[in-house]
Design an enzyme around this catalytic site. Sequence first.
Site, mmCIF file in Angstrom:
data_model
loop_
_atom_site.group_PDB
_atom_site.id
_atom_site.type_symbol
_atom_site.label_atom_id
_atom_site.label_comp_id
_atom_site.label_asym_id
_atom_site.label_seq_id
_atom_site.Cartn_x
_atom_site.Cartn_y
_atom_site.Cartn_z
ATOM 1 N N ARG A 48 0.824 -1.221 0.000
ATOM 2 C CA ARG A 48 0.000 0.000 0.000
ATOM 3 C C ARG A 48 0.860 1.273 0.000
ATOM 4 O O ARG A 48 0.481 2.279 -0.584
ATOM 5 C CB ARG A 48 -0.849 -0.055 1.277
ATOM 6 N N ASP A 91 -3.242 0.790 -3.156
ATOM 7 C CA ASP A 91 -4.159 0.167 -2.206
ATOM 8 C C ASP A 91 -4.691 -1.135 -2.822
ATOM 9 O O ASP A 91 -5.400 -1.115 -3.829
ATOM 10 C CB ASP A 91 -5.293 1.173 -1.940
ATOM 11 N N HIS A 177 4.358 -24.468 4.874
ATOM 12 C CA HIS A 177 5.825 -24.408 4.863
ATOM 13 C C HIS A 177 6.463 -25.697 5.380
ATOM 14 O O HIS A 177 7.625 -25.977 5.085
ATOM 15 C CB HIS A 177 6.349 -23.154 5.582
ATOM 16 N N GLU A 215 6.454 -26.225 20.642
ATOM 17 C CA GLU A 215 7.120 -24.927 20.452
ATOM 18 C C GLU A 215 7.425 -24.334 21.807
ATOM 19 O O GLU A 215 6.645 -24.492 22.744
ATOM 20 C CB GLU A 215 6.205 -23.975 19.696
ATOM 21 N N ASP A 234 -4.233 -23.443 13.830
ATOM 22 C CA ASP A 234 -2.948 -22.851 13.470
ATOM 23 C C ASP A 234 -1.897 -23.918 13.121
ATOM 24 O O ASP A 234 -1.048 -23.695 12.264
ATOM 25 C CB ASP A 234 -2.453 -21.992 14.652
ATOM 26 N N HIS A 239 -0.082 -28.159 9.242
ATOM 27 C CA HIS A 239 1.233 -28.803 9.342
ATOM 28 C C HIS A 239 1.162 -30.258 9.840
ATOM 29 O O HIS A 239 1.747 -31.152 9.241
ATOM 30 C CB HIS A 239 2.145 -28.004 10.271
ATOM 31 N N LYS A 344 11.548 -26.605 21.942
ATOM 32 C CA LYS A 344 11.147 -26.585 20.532
ATOM 33 C C LYS A 344 11.527 -27.958 19.998
ATOM 34 O O LYS A 344 12.708 -28.369 20.043
ATOM 35 C CB LYS A 344 11.950 -25.509 19.795
#
Length: 491
Positions: A48, A91, A177, A215, A234, A239, A344
């Site tokens: 933007r 925009d 990912h 995590e 999430d 995943h 982790k």
Amino acid sequence: MTATTPCCDFILFGALGDLARRKLLPALYQLEKAELLHKETRIIGVAREDMSDEAFRSKVHESLQKFMGKDALDLAVWERFAKRFKFIGFDLSDLAAYGALSVLRQQDSKRAVVSYLATPPQLFSAICKGLSEQGLNDENARIVLEKPLGHDLQSSCEINQRVGEYFSESQIYRIDHYLGKETVLNLLALRFANSIFSDQWSHNSIDHIQITAAEQVGVEGRWSYYDDAGQLRDMVQNHLLQVLALVAMEPPTRLDAESVREEKIKVLRSLRPITRHNVVDDTVRGQYTTGIAGEKKVPGYLDEEGAKAASTTETFVAIKAHIDNWRWSNVPFYLRTGKRMAQKRTEIVISFKPQPHNIFHETVNQLPPNRLVIRLQPDEGIEIQMMNKVPGLGKQMLLKPTTLDLSFDETFENQRIADAYERLLLEAIQGNQYLFVAREEVEHAWRWIDGIRAAWQQLDEAPKNYAAGSWGPSASVTLIAHDGREWDDDF
Ligand code: BG6
């Protein structure tokens, strides 16, 4: 190394956002460094803000220094890389403004256009329409979509539907990912290049499978986004289910998008629904309270900055899943993921069936089952836990559990492990879809997740507390202990 990727215009929507700065620009830099970008490939930042190409270049430089470290930047590589950048500011919700992209319209009609949407999904529709009005959705165009792809099945179908009006499925690259992680890809090699494993990979030899994505971080300043999602949406919807699908799928005929996706879809379709009848026994929701993470006292979820009191969003989930097909009959998959856990740690543990008869009973009461541990991160590698004889001339045969440890770091010394986004950007630029998620996969995953959410709602129970820095609520230990098994916390 010579340039192996086709020449393209890489349009990065959301070029000044967190994902672009933290992950995408460093990944593109690494591709540059490895000489994998065609010499005429251009990178066009879109956002933007109003900014000159030069100002954008210095923003990119700043981000690389911040997220890769000053010393990681090679001056000659940076100079080559910097020349690729252009910036176009407008925009993104204003359709009339997309005329600004007309400068990109096929100066060279063979040049591929890869549009990466690192923006909130509310903008996907406008961006796709804007691109199509500029002719940037023709057969040379691809579009890469970032999560979250919806909030539930219905919203995900709506997104897919809207994007589908302008791009065909073969042009759409949905990112997860985890599919770009070196160790997740190694899972394919482990399973399909080694008969020692492929022959054992079923209910005949395997007792159960655990997938843990623990995590240590909390919600990292994005409380309200996270609170709308929760750990189930999430981490599990995407995943963990993708990893589960790769672990459980049948051997694909080829390593191409159609074959791999076909097999993953079959797995996701075979997940046994979790309903209010089994939700109590088969799932645990948790929320962290104050505790110690990484030797530091940290606040509980409800005390984080921006938190709303009385939120019942889960920051931890444990699930016992079943895949109702021949291969996995009676083999539970225990999934577990949470924020603010002890470490982790992302790993898959394949626990084999015990020996049917113990001839060493005089010295070992019960032979522990063999376990294959695939460590996805950190300290990537593969471990096999097995029994060995302790050397010595004693009358009795003493046995000891030992570990065959193949650490990638040691085995592939001096071999840099590429970040997941490097691999995924490379594949998108090359037009290979096998590491991207098909519409049907996303929708099957949501269907299963929506079932769990609906069952939780009917149950109407608050999540169980666990102290930050622990392995989750004690109920998750009970979930697996109930079946006479335990989590692999022996790190
Ligand atoms: C993201 C989630 O998709 O994955 C984050 O939104 C999570 O909440 C992250 O922290 C974990 O990724 P990784 O690669 O660090 O395991």
